[in-house]
Structures are given as structure tokens and as C-alpha cells.
Design an enzyme around this catalytic site. Structure first.
Site, short mmCIF file in Angstrom:
data_model
loop_
_atom_site.label_atom_id
_atom_site.label_comp_id
_atom_site.label_asym_id
_atom_site.label_seq_id
_atom_site.Cartn_x
_atom_site.Cartn_y
_atom_site.Cartn_z
N HIS A 124 -3.08 -14.21 17.66
CA HIS A 124 -4.64 -14.67 18.16
C HIS A 124 -4.79 -15.50 19.22
O HIS A 124 -5.94 -15.88 19.53
CB HIS A 124 -5.15 -15.27 16.93
CG HIS A 124 -4.75 -16.54 16.31
ND1 HIS A 124 -3.80 -16.76 15.35
CD2 HIS A 124 -5.08 -17.64 16.82
CE1 HIS A 124 -3.52 -18.06 15.11
NE2 HIS A 124 -4.20 -18.79 15.90
N SER A 150 -1.57 -23.54 16.39
CA SER A 150 -1.32 -22.19 16.23
C SER A 150 -0.15 -21.87 16.95
O SER A 150 -0.15 -22.06 18.50
CB SER A 150 -2.58 -21.25 16.39
OG SER A 150 -3.24 -21.56 15.47
N ASP A 193 0.52 -11.31 13.33
CA ASP A 193 0.06 -12.34 14.39
C ASP A 193 0.92 -12.93 15.31
O ASP A 193 1.22 -14.39 15.26
CB ASP A 193 -0.56 -13.30 13.27
CG ASP A 193 -1.38 -14.39 14.12
OD1 ASP A 193 -1.90 -13.94 15.26
OD2 ASP A 193 -1.70 -15.39 13.54
#
Length: 212
Positions: free
Chosen positions: A69, A180, A102
């Protein structure tokens, strides 16, 4: 009362007031993208980045693991590396994109890059036990919190993640926007995961993709 990020909270009972300074952006502001670091910190490109995240180098030749992402729907990528002495910006190319898990792998693709002589950690091939002490590293909200790496620690709360996902751990180390794709280590220096999410409504609940 709100004025340029500073607000005053008044108590009805005691008549006292306390002044707070708003240090962090709201969810809408944090999702608008970020600006490239200043020249002294980011190599001087001066361009506007549409998103940012963290990553970890997993191969001496410059292979970087991060979240899908973080790089989704982007046409080009740059990585800013700090080695304690200098700050360098390198162009990269996408090697693998795994939307389901992811994960993404980037390769530094820049004539200025020189391979690393070694990496200061190993990748753990086994699943960790519940209660294992861990710490996460990343660059959350760097335009507000600064360009230095941030570390949060905690434990592996569960060996399954959101809604029982077996690919991820639930961890108690807080994960903020911008973290992230950062590494999750155990206290022995093993890379045990890649952080990828947190629940804003829950205190100290984060998730990390298992190194396995």
C-alpha cells in the site's frame, strides 16, 4: 478556543484553564501526502511526494522490503537512506508487488549506489511465540515528528492478526502513519516482520506481516 493549532481548555468547576499545543495532524491531513525532506535531509530533489512510508534493506545488493500500500498506484519511487554519517537519495525499481499480503520488494537502481558489505541482522525463518518482546522502527509523520527514525516497543500479543489472519502478528508496539513497511525486530536482532497497520480506535494495537 482554537487558534493556529493552540487551544485552551477551561474547567467549569474550578475556573482554571489549561493551554494545549496541537502537535499532530488529523486523519484527513495525514492522508494528503507529504513533502520531500529539505535539501539537507533528502538529497535536494525538492519535489513533492504523493505518499511516504518506511522500509528495510534485506539484501546487500539493495533489495528493500516495504508494504504494497506504500507503493500502490505509483509510477516511480525513491528511497532516502541514512547511515549515521550522510543522507542519500536513490532511485529504485519495483521487483515484486503482492497486494494480497501487502508486501512489495524494491531494488535500488542508481549508479551512485554501492552494495553494502553486510547487514546488521538476520531474518527469522520461524514464527515467534506469543509474548515475544519486539520493537518496531519507522519514520512516522516525518514532516511533523522529524526525520530521525522512531522506535516503539512491545510484545507479540497474538500470533494471528486482524480477524484471525495467519499471515500477520498482532503487536502492542504502536504503529503511526508513515511507519508502514518498517521492520519489526525481536530483542535478539532478528527481523521477525514488516509492520503494516494499526487500529486507531484501539490502544497499542498494531499488525506486522510475519517474516516467514
Amino acid at each position: 478556543e482554537l487558534d493556529n493549532g493552540i487551544f485552551t481548555l477551561k474547567s467549569r468547576e474550578a475556573g482554571e484553564k489549561t493551554i494545549f499545543v496541537r502537535m499532530f495532524p488529523g486523519a484527513k491531513e495525514a492522508s494528503r501526502g507529504s513533502v520531500a525532506p529539505p535539501p539537507s535531509q533528502g538529497g535536494g530533489s525538492g519535489q513533492v511526494y504523493t505518499s511516504q512510508g518506511s522500509g528495510v534493506i534485506i539484501d546487500k545488493q539493495g533489495v528493500i522490503a516495504t508494504n504494497y500500500h506504500v507503493i500502490a498506484n505509483k509510477s516511480s519511487y525513491e528511497v532516502i537512506i541514512k547511515d549515521g554519517v550522510s543522507v542519500k537519495t536513490y532511485k529504485t525499481k519495483l521487483l515484486v508487488a503482492d497486494k494480497i499480503n501487502d508486501l512489495a520488494l524494491l531494488q535500488i537502481d542508481d549508479k551512485e549506489f554501492k552494495p553494502f558489505s553486510s547487514l546488521p541482522f538476520t531474518i527469522k525463518p520461524d514464527i515467534c511465540e506469543t509474548g515475544t518482546s519486539i520493537f518496531a522502527m519507522g519514520y512516522p509523520l516525518s514532516q511533523y515528528m522529524g526525520e530521525e527514525v522512531k522506535i516503539t516497543d512491545g510484545i507479540i500479543s497474538s500470533i494471528t492478526g486482524y480477524q484471525g489472519d495467519v499471515v500477520t502478528y498482532q503487536i502492542s508496539a504502536p504503529i503511526q502513519p508513515g511507519s508502514s513497511g518498517g521492520p519489526l525486530f525481536d530483542k535478539k536482532g532478528n527481523l521477525v516482520g514488516i509492520t503494516n497497520a494499526g487500529i486507531r480506535a484501539a490502544q497499542n494495537v498494531g499488525y506486522a506481516i510475519k517474516s516467514t
